[in-house]
Scaffold this active site. Structure first.
Site, mmCIF file in Angstrom:
data_model
loop_
_atom_site.group_PDB
_atom_site.id
_atom_site.type_symbol
_atom_site.label_atom_id
_atom_site.label_comp_id
_atom_site.label_asym_id
_atom_site.label_seq_id
_atom_site.Cartn_x
_atom_site.Cartn_y
_atom_site.Cartn_z
ATOM 1 N N GLU A 189 -0.849 4.422 -7.951
ATOM 2 C CA GLU A 189 -0.565 5.408 -6.922
ATOM 3 C C GLU A 189 0.629 6.227 -7.392
ATOM 4 O OE1 GLU A 189 -2.762 5.045 -4.592
ATOM 5 O OE2 GLU A 189 -2.066 6.170 -2.851
ATOM 6 N N LYS A 244 -7.642 -2.921 3.355
ATOM 7 C CA LYS A 244 -6.336 -2.293 3.617
ATOM 8 C C LYS A 244 -5.893 -2.659 5.023
ATOM 9 C CE LYS A 244 -8.990 1.867 4.599
ATOM 10 N NZ LYS A 244 -9.340 3.224 4.254
ATOM 11 N N LYS A 269 0.872 -1.186 0.000
ATOM 12 C CA LYS A 269 0.000 0.000 0.000
ATOM 13 C C LYS A 269 0.898 1.222 0.000
ATOM 14 C CE LYS A 269 -4.037 2.013 2.308
ATOM 15 N NZ LYS A 269 -3.745 3.399 2.046
HETATM 16 P P1 AMP Z 1 -7.333 4.832 2.258
HETATM 17 O O1 AMP Z 1 -6.904 6.059 1.508
HETATM 18 O O2 AMP Z 1 -6.716 4.727 3.604
HETATM 19 O O3 AMP Z 1 -8.837 4.646 2.220
HETATM 20 O O4 AMP Z 1 -6.730 3.547 1.484
HETATM 21 C C1 AMP Z 1 -7.117 3.171 0.201
HETATM 22 C C2 AMP Z 1 -6.183 3.802 -0.802
HETATM 23 O O5 AMP Z 1 -4.924 3.156 -0.812
HETATM 24 C C3 AMP Z 1 -6.610 3.684 -2.235
HETATM 25 O O6 AMP Z 1 -7.617 4.609 -2.553
HETATM 26 C C4 AMP Z 1 -5.334 3.955 -2.986
HETATM 27 O O7 AMP Z 1 -5.162 5.347 -3.171
HETATM 28 C C5 AMP Z 1 -4.259 3.545 -2.003
HETATM 29 N N1 AMP Z 1 -3.390 2.441 -2.474
HETATM 30 C C6 AMP Z 1 -2.060 2.397 -2.284
HETATM 31 N N2 AMP Z 1 -1.534 1.298 -2.804
HETATM 32 C C7 AMP Z 1 -2.537 0.589 -3.359
HETATM 33 C C8 AMP Z 1 -2.617 -0.662 -4.064
HETATM 34 N N3 AMP Z 1 -1.545 -1.424 -4.279
HETATM 35 N N4 AMP Z 1 -3.848 -1.061 -4.488
HETATM 36 C C9 AMP Z 1 -4.946 -0.306 -4.257
HETATM 37 N N5 AMP Z 1 -4.926 0.870 -3.609
HETATM 38 C C10 AMP Z 1 -3.734 1.324 -3.151
#
Ligand code: AMP
Length: 549
Positions: free
Chosen positions: A298, A419, A248
């Site tokens: 990202e 996540k 992530k």
């Molecule tokens: P959050 O912003 O805490 O809701 O976490 C979700 C976000 O993680 C997504 O909207 C993406 O912007 C980010 N993200 C980072 N790495 C990845 C990945 N490998 N796959 C999907 N999302 C990712």
């Protein structure tokens, strides 16, 4: 169509809180609207004249509208401010002031929807020299022909807060009901096109058959699929059976569209950031074949090959000037992780297939990589844990856990994509008010009233927070709060819900003082989430389950 007819529908919609009644009102209305006008009308029912992905936005401050209302009604701005204080919003204040001056509109011609729509679009394009007075005269042109109740909705559309409790979901249900469309068909067409106006028009013209033909279009952003929090790596993988675990990255989610020669970059809120990070366009062009596609990844800021904090990339995408200089000082890197379209829509394919296709078409280089990934099941969960540790060591946020067999479902936050982060859980909340500080912080709003969303999309207060913000943050926030101000009483101010805070805290506690019934101990603003909107804030439901958990 006369604007008054639309305004009557606004009034009817505002008079009921019941979803079914609102749907029925809309269905009856959609049946009498000319097909060609449906896209325009649906936008206006959403309280805007620009689609959500458009770069244009109204962006007119309350002060300017108050001045226009003052001029239209022939009172002072102070009088308008008093009325706003009494009525709670500028639209209702305007209607009240018009009532006192009802003879005003006696000779004027009735407004049409077209005129109001075009005039509001024009308003957003006014810039440069004397723009303030030009904007005021534009609004005055509308207000001088408006009735009191019309003025209410003109003001509310300009300030982007219609207050009739209608979102895209209700409009979609209204379309289904009006044209006899299966709800699931309308929902899917909306999900893929992200364009409720188009769905309305196609539903009216060619019914379900037409809607089923709608799909993603490169160049037009789709709402991203969203992630839920994983309760634990092992538990999530066991539940999924087969999971793709990925690093992530702590950057900005980017949807890349290639349509012919054009490459466009959108954020998760569908803002177009192509001009702010032009080097990414070149990187993408180099990495992909010359076909139309939609991919997701990202974008992060780096220094000496190491990821920089989220704030760095945020500053890069917000930047409007000296972009070349920023390109040198804050280099960017892209990690791709999904493919939504390649020659045709791929959203219905499981992630594992989408990933394979992505890998087969992208030529990676030092600036564009594919996300680090492991495929796991109950036998090799340790590989996911290793990836998590590697991610944290590398300065990233944690891992994503994606169900191997799941399609891409735009706009939905589900259990198919999770996540797992190293840090304790935080809450995303919206600022709806504040209190002016004392002492050293006397010039600033030092304490911010934050709220979450309940199941009816109403905002419920949760806590006051003031810690975690630098003096610089406070100065900027105070200015923003002034711009978003609805009301001020003594040291307290209420604002339109536009600023999102990510809040860390030590504990969730029960509290009768706040509308959620809970509050936070030692809340700290971890960051201001300019990349998130009202639709992204956490819910009271999640708060409750976190409290119980
Ligand atoms: P959050 O912003 O805490 O809701 O976490 C979700 C976000 O993680 C997504 O909207 C993406 O912007 C980010 N993200 C980072 N790495 C990845 C990945 N490998 N796959 C999907 N999302 C990712």
């Amino acid at each position: 169509m006369k604007y008054g007819e639309l305004v009557q529908v606004y009034e009817d919609l505002g008079a009921t809180t019941k979803r079914l009644e609102k749907t029925a009102i809309l269905a009856e209305f959609f049946k009498i609207v000319e097909v060609e006008d449906l896209p325009k009308i649906t936008l206006m029912i959403l309280g805007t004249v620009f689609p959500s992905w458009s770069e244009e936005e109204q962006g007119i401050g309350d002060k300017l509208v108050m001045k226009a209302v003052a001029d239209a009604v022939g009172v002072s701005v102070n009088d308008v401010e008093d009325a706003v204080r009494d009525e709670g919003d500028i639209g209702a204040a305007s209607e009240k002031l018009y009532r006192k001056k009802s003879q005003m509109t006696f000779f004027s011609q009735a407004l049409t929807v077209d005129f109001v729509f075009n005039q509001l679009r024009k308003l957003a394009t006014i810039s440069g020299n004397r723009s303030t007075s030009k904007k005021i005269s534009n609004i005055l042109e509308l207000l001088s022909s408006a009735t009191g109740v019309e003025s209410k909705y003109i003001c509310r559309t300009i300030t982007e807060e219609l207050r009739i409790g209608v979102g895209e979901g209700i409009i979609r249900d209204g379309i289904s009901q009006a044209f006899g469309i299966d709800k699931a068909v309308a929902e899917r067409a909306h999900m893929l096109t992200n364009d409720v106006g188009l769905v309305a028009k196609v539903a009216a013209e060619s019914g379900e058959i037409g809607l089923k033909e709608l799909s993603l279009t490169p160049g037009k952003p789709v709402k991203p699929m969203l992630a839920q929090l994983s309760p634990g790596i092992e538990e999530s993988i066991l539940e999924m059976g087969c999971a793709l675990c990925e690093t992530k990255y702590d950057g900005i989610r980017m949807q890349v569209h290639k349509n012919g020669d054009d490459i466009t970059l959108f954020t998760r809120r569908l803002e177009n950031i192509t001009l702010a990070i032009p080097e990414v366009v070149d990187m993408i062009r180099e990495a992909f074949p010359n076909e139309d596609f939609i991919a997701e990844g990202e974008v992060i800021a780096t220094r000496d090959g190491k990821p920089l904090s989220f704030q760095h990339i945020l500053r890069r995408v917000r930047r409007k000037y000296d972009i070349e200089e920023a390109m040198e000082s804050v280099p960017l890197k892209v990690y791709l992780y999904d493919l939504l379209y390649f020659k045709e829509s791929t959203v219905d394919e499981p992630i594992i297939k989408r990933r394979e296709l992505l890998e087969s078409i992208v030529s990676t280089n030092e600036n564009v990589e594919l996300s680090d990934i492991v495929q796991v099941n109950h036998d090799n969960i340790f590989e996911a844990v290793n990836l998590f540790n590697k991610s944290i060591d590398g300065g990233h946020e944690g891992i994503m856990i994606k169900n191997c067999s799941e399609p891409y479902i735009p706009g939905v936050r589900g259990k198919k994509m999770l996540k797992f982060k190293a840090e304790p859980e935080t809450l995303d909340a919206v600022v709806i008010g504040g209190v002016k500080g004392i002492g050293k912080r006397g010039d600033f709003i030092g304490s911010y009233l934050i709220a979450l969303r309940d199941e009816n999309d109403e905002l419920r207060t949760l806590a006051h927070v003031g810690t975690g913000l630098s003096d610089d943050d406070l100065a900027k926030l105070t200015k923003l709060m002034e711009e978003n101000k609805i009301q001020e009483k003594g040291t307290r101010i209420t604002v339109h819900p536009k600023i999102i805070f990510e809040i860390a805290y030590s504990e969730i506690v029960k509290s009768p003082e706040y509308e959620t019934g809970y509050s936070l101990r030692f809340p700290v603003v971890k960051r201001i989430r300019k990349d998130k909107g009202l639709e992204d804030i956490d819910t009271v439901e999640r708060l409750e389950s976190m409290f119980k958990g």
